[in-house]
Every structure is written in C-alpha cells, then in structure tokens.
Design an enzyme around this catalytic site. Structure first.
Site, PDB file in Angstrom:
ATOM      1  N   TYR A 271     110.955 -23.402 -35.589  1.00  0.00           N
ATOM      2  CA  TYR A 271     111.366 -23.004 -36.937  1.00  0.00           C
ATOM      3  C   TYR A 271     112.002 -21.620 -36.901  1.00  0.00           C
ATOM      4  O   TYR A 271     113.054 -21.384 -37.509  1.00  0.00           O
ATOM      5  CB  TYR A 271     110.141 -23.021 -37.845  1.00  0.00           C
ATOM      6  CG  TYR A 271     110.389 -22.676 -39.299  1.00  0.00           C
ATOM      7  CD1 TYR A 271     111.003 -23.574 -40.157  1.00  0.00           C
ATOM      8  CD2 TYR A 271     109.976 -21.446 -39.817  1.00  0.00           C
ATOM      9  CE1 TYR A 271     111.213 -23.272 -41.489  1.00  0.00           C
ATOM     10  CE2 TYR A 271     110.177 -21.128 -41.160  1.00  0.00           C
ATOM     11  CZ  TYR A 271     110.791 -22.047 -41.989  1.00  0.00           C
ATOM     12  OH  TYR A 271     110.989 -21.729 -43.308  1.00  0.00           O
TER      13      TYR A 271
ATOM     14  N   SER B 207     114.422 -17.358 -43.721  1.00  0.00           N
ATOM     15  CA  SER B 207     112.980 -17.189 -43.805  1.00  0.00           C
ATOM     16  C   SER B 207     112.633 -15.857 -43.165  1.00  0.00           C
ATOM     17  O   SER B 207     113.432 -15.289 -42.406  1.00  0.00           O
ATOM     18  CB  SER B 207     112.289 -18.325 -43.025  1.00  0.00           C
ATOM     19  OG  SER B 207     110.926 -18.051 -42.802  1.00  0.00           O
TER      20      SER B 207
END
Length: 257
Positions: A161, A148
C-alpha cells in the site's frame, strides 16, 4: 449556497472515482451543495445508484456509471461520459483505492502487490491520461489524487500500500510540472486513518486496532470523513489558482513528528 469564490463550484464539471462511499460520496454531496455538476464512478452498483438517486432528488445534474479503475477502458469511458453529457471536464478527483491486510514485507505475495499497483496506481495514471487532454482543450482544470500518509512515510505492515501511495505522489508531482503552463493544477491529498468503510469495515475495524491507530496521532483519534473532505474542497476551490504539485497531509499532526 455561498457565492464566496472559495466555495462556489457553480458551473464546475467534476469527475469522482470511488464515489459510492467514504470520501468520494461525501465529496460528491458537498460539491453538489455548492453547485457542481457531477460524473461519478464506482465499482459497486448499489451505493452508487443510491447516491445518484439522492442527488437527483435535489435537482443535481449528475451522471454515473460502474467503473473498475484498474481497467483503462472503463476509466476512459467515465471521462468520455463527462465530455458527452456535459461538454467537458473542469475538475477530477482520482479517489478510488484499496488497502490490504497488515502483512510484514517479507510475507507479501506478488498477487497482493500487483493488486495494489493496479487499483491504486494505474487508476491515477489512467485517470490523468484521459482527464488532462479534456482540460487542455478548455485551457485549464484541477486534478486531485488521493494518496495517504503511507504515500509520504513508511507504513509498517502496509508495504505494498505504501509503495502504491508513494507512486501516486510521484505521478502527481510529475503531472503538475508537465501541465503547469497549461493552467492544469494537480495536487495530492494524504489523509491519516479515517472513519471510512476502508477502515471501519475492513481489517482495521476492531476496537484495539483502532485504539492503536488513534494513539499514533498527536490528536489521539482517527480522522472524520468531513475533516478530510473539507481539505479536498480547499484544494479543488476555483479560487485556489496557484497551488500545484503539492502533497497535503491531513493527519492530526502525525507528520509533525
């Protein structure tokens, strides 16, 4: 189907986790159109079964099974499915992942953090642990791990995350260096926020949040799944033989700031 080697996946046996929706489902369809044989895993039965039914109607060779990627045994079983059904594995896409609600770092709880590590990091470790030996046996392969933009920069209110996705980059680079002589390429893809169920059906679904996220990109919009999957195809391409250990941002220009 194109016979251009850049887009010709005939004879390629490809495993995809998180294949029931989002990037995984679209990638499976795109690879099927280009001749790939597929082994698909997802934790949700209904979308996975629907995808398999659609693919089999198009005479695609596909096997699928439920797979909780936080479970080493289930990840191993999915890789074994590739070996048992199709005799080996040429490509693997460790795509399954989860986000968590926006939370300031000092308010994160241990359970949320552990869940991020289990689903987003251990899944990639377990995947490569069993994918790599199969590829070694046949003299090469390609692995794509989905990280990501939170894997290459800070992600305010997404600390757990971000930590997990940074770890995916570390695993990717390490595996790439370890396996380079064995002709196994390992790369990571780092998308910006895109219109997948994780975003559109999760805690980021409301219009004001999406407008805020869009404003963070020089293109002033979120990504579309097909834009992300196009780069996945490029990274997996059988003609892309010298690229390994890379962390590729597909981000509308965010990382250019």
């Amino acid at each position: 189907m194109s016979h251009d080697p850049l887009l010709d996946f005939r004879g390629q046996r490809v495993l995809i986790t998180g294949a029931g929706s989002g990037f995984g489902a679209l990638l499976a369809q795109q690879l099927a159109e280009r001749g790939a044989t597929l082994v698909l895993g997802d934790i949700q039965a209904a979308p996975l079964e629907a995808l398999v039914e659609t693919l089999r109607e198009r005479d695609v060779a596909v096997q699928a099974q439920l797979c909780d990627v936080a479970s080493e045994a289930q990840v191993r079983a999915l890789v074994r499915q590739a070996e048992q059904s199709f005799g080996g594995l040429d490509m693997a896409v460790n795509n399954a992942g989860i986000a968590h609600p926006f939370t300031a770092l000092e308010q994160l709880d241990e359970a949320s953090f552990d869940r991020q590590i289990a689903v987003n990091v251990k899944s990639v470790l377990f995947g490569m642990k069993y994918q790599i030996p199969l590829m070694q046996q046949q003299g090469g392969g390609a692995i794509l791990n989905i990280s990501s933009m939170a894997g290459i920069g800070g992600a305010p209110k997404l600390a757990a995350y971000a930590a997990a996705k940074h770890a995916v980059v570390g695993l990717t680079r390490t595996a790439a260096v370890e396996q380079a002589r064995r002709n196994i390429r390992v790369n990571a893809l780092c998308p910006y926020y895109s219109h997948t169920p994780m975003v559109d059906d999760g805690g980021l679904a409301d219009a004001s949040t999406q407008a805020m996220l869009a404003s963070g990109s020089p293109m002033k919009r979120l990504g579309r799944p097909e834009e992300i999957v196009a780069v996945m195809l490029m990274l997996l391409s059988p003609a892309n033989t010298y690229m390994t250990g890379q962390t590729v941002a597909v981000d509308g220009g965010v990382s250019a700031f």
